[in-house]
Design an enzyme around this catalytic site. Structure first.
Site, PDB file in Angstrom:
ATOM      1  N   GLY A  70       4.098  -7.010   0.253  1.00 48.04           N
ATOM      2  CA  GLY A  70       5.207  -7.252  -0.676  1.00 48.04           C
ATOM      3  C   GLY A  70       6.277  -6.209  -0.395  1.00 48.04           C
ATOM      4  CB  CYS A  91      11.019  -3.621   3.979  1.00 51.63           C
ATOM      5  SG  CYS A  91      11.835  -2.255   3.169  1.00 51.63           S
ATOM      6  CE  LYS A 124      15.611  -6.295   3.106  1.00 46.77           C
ATOM      7  NZ  LYS A 124      16.247  -5.860   4.337  1.00 46.77           N
TER       8      LYS A 124
HETATM    9  C1  UGA Z   1       8.087  -0.764   5.540  1.00 48.39           C
HETATM   10  C2  UGA Z   1       7.793  -0.123   6.899  1.00 48.39           C
HETATM   11  O1  UGA Z   1       6.430   0.300   6.963  1.00 48.39           O
HETATM   12  C3  UGA Z   1       8.721   1.079   7.142  1.00 48.39           C
HETATM   13  O2  UGA Z   1       8.509   1.608   8.437  1.00 48.39           O
HETATM   14  C4  UGA Z   1      10.180   0.607   6.998  1.00 48.39           C
HETATM   15  O3  UGA Z   1      11.082   1.690   7.158  1.00 48.39           O
HETATM   16  C5  UGA Z   1      10.389  -0.009   5.626  1.00 48.39           C
HETATM   17  O4  UGA Z   1       9.462  -1.117   5.459  1.00 48.39           O
HETATM   18  C6  UGA Z   1      11.805  -0.512   5.545  1.00 48.39           C
HETATM   19  O5  UGA Z   1      12.142  -1.474   6.271  1.00 48.39           O
HETATM   20  O6  UGA Z   1      12.630   0.124   4.884  1.00 48.39           O
HETATM   21  P1  UGA Z   1       7.431  -0.144   2.992  1.00 48.39           P
HETATM   22  O7  UGA Z   1       7.976  -1.498   2.657  1.00 48.39           O
HETATM   23  O8  UGA Z   1       7.860   1.038   2.212  1.00 48.39           O
HETATM   24  O9  UGA Z   1       7.748   0.209   4.538  1.00 48.39           O
HETATM   25  O10 UGA Z   1       5.844  -0.217   2.834  1.00 48.39           O
HETATM   26  P2  UGA Z   1       4.584  -0.437   3.792  1.00 48.39           P
HETATM   27  O11 UGA Z   1       3.713   0.729   3.701  1.00 48.39           O
HETATM   28  O12 UGA Z   1       4.997  -0.876   5.131  1.00 48.39           O
HETATM   29  O13 UGA Z   1       3.852  -1.650   3.038  1.00 48.39           O
HETATM   30  C7  UGA Z   1       4.444  -2.940   2.937  1.00 48.39           C
HETATM   31  C8  UGA Z   1       3.483  -3.908   2.285  1.00 48.39           C
HETATM   32  O14 UGA Z   1       2.376  -4.178   3.153  1.00 48.39           O
HETATM   33  C9  UGA Z   1       2.857  -3.393   0.977  1.00 48.39           C
HETATM   34  O15 UGA Z   1       2.880  -4.432   0.022  1.00 48.39           O
HETATM   35  C10 UGA Z   1       1.431  -3.043   1.355  1.00 48.39           C
HETATM   36  O16 UGA Z   1       0.531  -3.183   0.287  1.00 48.39           O
HETATM   37  C11 UGA Z   1       1.162  -4.079   2.440  1.00 48.39           C
HETATM   38  N1  UGA Z   1       0.087  -3.666   3.368  1.00 48.39           N
HETATM   39  C12 UGA Z   1       0.231  -2.558   4.141  1.00 48.39           C
HETATM   40  C13 UGA Z   1      -1.075  -4.430   3.464  1.00 48.39           C
HETATM   41  O17 UGA Z   1      -1.225  -5.458   2.779  1.00 48.39           O
HETATM   42  N2  UGA Z   1      -2.059  -4.040   4.341  1.00 48.39           N
HETATM   43  C14 UGA Z   1      -1.934  -2.938   5.119  1.00 48.39           C
HETATM   44  O18 UGA Z   1      -2.871  -2.656   5.899  1.00 48.39           O
HETATM   45  C15 UGA Z   1      -0.771  -2.186   5.021  1.00 48.39           C
END
Ligand code: UGA
Length: 433
Positions: free
Chosen positions: A257, A260, A263
């Site tokens: 979710g 980022c 979208k």
């Molecule tokens: C993401 C990217 O990881 C960053 O590098 C980037 O700068 C950022 O988007 C952006 O475009 O500004 P972010 O959205 O803060 O960062 O969070 P993430 O840690 O990437 O997690 C995104 C989603 O994936 C979360 O809902 C998380 O729960 C989910 N996720 C993550 C999983 O379902 N499984 C995983 O193993 C890892």
């Protein structure tokens, strides 16, 4: 260096505060007067570990200030665009705010300028920015695409210890300006990756879509694991130990979710459609992400029984889209709450940081209670649903969980220790295990 951050949202605020901490003189601009007023007093509305101290320290030392005035912001040597680019219904990024901001910049610009874009923008946007500024002023605009890779919840850490700095630019002057901007970080040369502007723009989408694909990949395997009577945790260990694959972003669960990934995947699909490129890969990534939600929801309905649902109450742990943030944008937890609220007796919500943020999205329901701690109302709930893996949920108090009327736990992030829960006589439902 004298820099201005245009747009003090998540990326803008963290970048602005951290650049000031590196010794630059930073002005953060935002159109939201209330936000600027409270930021000037050192009060931030986002919860990000470490950020508050950096804000206070740099406001006090007068290296960091806040404004709504483009006249003040345009006095800088370098402007960093951190304007939000939300998705339109079609999936295409909405550049309205960015364009409005360019108009204000060109009205106040009095000299040649470096314009660094950190906002995630469609390919070709930096070129558009250059043409816009140069056609509406008599000054040269040196455009630089410098995509941001900060993760919410560890953004400050990511800023000071970046995996790489991607710089898309066309001139030596721009390269020099970027070197000066990042010099205080004292990074080895190999951390700087220079490329064409368009390549940098696409690198950002490629990076986020790769990670989203990795998540959907493991989620698809978790769906297969359920039929194979396998355990997705064991499979993760089995494949993640291959250094070519790696352990990170291999957690199966409710899916991705946030502001980022959803979208950016939509934007890529939109770009592909525009140029008639086959979009099946990213469409599948998006579809699998939706399937995980539906599967989890179905597990809850099947286990509770459709008929009993309206007499059942649930405790929900975690509303932010991921731990260590109060951001609920595109949070899967919120989606689940919307889906359940009308069908169940009562929902008890707890999140360590995001309760206030979620309230505005849920105030149409009168069967929701916001809890002060994770265990309040456990005894009034039939089952527990975990949506966000905050560390404080990792080792729950089993005697409190035993108060659940139906002794059922739905773990949307495969976060809890299944064996311990089962041993305590509670039924456990995860995804892929
Ligand atoms: C993401 C990217 O990881 C960053 O590098 C980037 O700068 C950022 O988007 C952006 O475009 O500004 P972010 O959205 O803060 O960062 O969070 P993430 O840690 O990437 O997690 C995104 C989603 O994936 C979360 O809902 C998380 O729960 C989910 N996720 C993550 C999983 O379902 N499984 C995983 O193993 C890892």
């Amino acid at each position: 260096m004298k820099i201005s951050i245009i747009g003090s949202g998540y990326v803008g605020l963290v970048s602005g505060a951290c650049f000031a901490d590196l010794g630059h003189s930073v002005v953060c601009l935002d159109k939201d007067k209330t936000k600027i007023k409270s930021l000037s007093q050192g009060k931030s509305s986002i919860y990000e570990p470490g950020l508050d101290e950096i804000l206070k320290r740099n406001i006090q030392s007068k290296r960091l200030s806040f404004t709504t005035s483009y006249k003040i912001a345009c006095q800088a040597d370098l402007l960093i665009l951190c304007i939000d680019t939300p998705a339109k219904k079609s999936g295409e990024p909405n550049l309205t705010n960015l364009k409005l901001s360019l108009k204000s910049i060109s009205a106040e610009l009095r000299k040649e300028i470096f314009i660094v874009t950190k906002s995630t923008v469609p390919i070709g946007t930096n070129e558009y920015i250059k043409n816009f500024i140069e056609n509406s002023t008599s000054f040269k605009a040196n455009i630089i695409s410098n995509p941001e890779f900060l993760k919410e919840g560890s953004a400050v850490q990511d800023f000071f210890y970046p995996s790489r700095i991607v710089i898309g630019c066309e001139s030596n002057a721009s390269r020099k300006a970027m070197k000066e901007l990042y010099a205080p970080l004292k990074l080895p040369n190999k951390k700087f990756i220079y490329m064409k502007v368009q390549s940098a723009e696409l690198t950002k989408y490629a990076s986020n879509s790769f990670l989203a694909t990795k998540i959907s990949f493991i989620n698809k395997i978790s769906q297969i694991a359920e039929y194979a009577n396998a355990d997705i945790h064991e499979i993760k260990r089995g494949i993640g130990s291959d250094s070519r694959i790696g352990n990170e972003f291999l957690n199966a669960g409710l899916g991705y979710g946030g502001s980022c990934f959803p979208k950016d995947i939509k934007a890529l699909i939109n770009f592909e459609k525009k140029f008639q490129i086959d979009h099946s890969l990213f469409s599948a990534v998006e579809a699998i992400n939706n399937q995980q939600f539906t599967l989890f929801y179905k597990k809850i309905i099947d286990a509770m029984g459709q008929k009993r649902l309206k007499h059942s109450s649930f405790m929900i742990w975690g509303i932010s889209f991921k731990p260590n943030t109060n951001d609920v944008r595109d949070s899967i937890a919120l989606r689940l709450i919307h889906r359940l609220a009308d069908q169940v007796k009562h929902l008890y919500l707890y999140d360590p940081e995001a309760l206030r943020e979620s309230f505005v999205h849920l105030n149409q329901y009168n069967n929701i209670t916001y809890c002060k701690n994770a265990y309040e109302h456990m005894q009034s709930s039939n089952a527990l649903i975990l949506c966000t893996e905050w560390l404080e949920f990792k080792n729950p108090e089993m005697n409190m969980l035993n108060r659940l009327k139906d002794k059922k736990i739905f773990d949307g992030r495969n976060f809890l220790d299944k064996e311990i829960i089962i041993k305590a006589g509670i039924q456990y439902f995860g995804l892929g295990r």
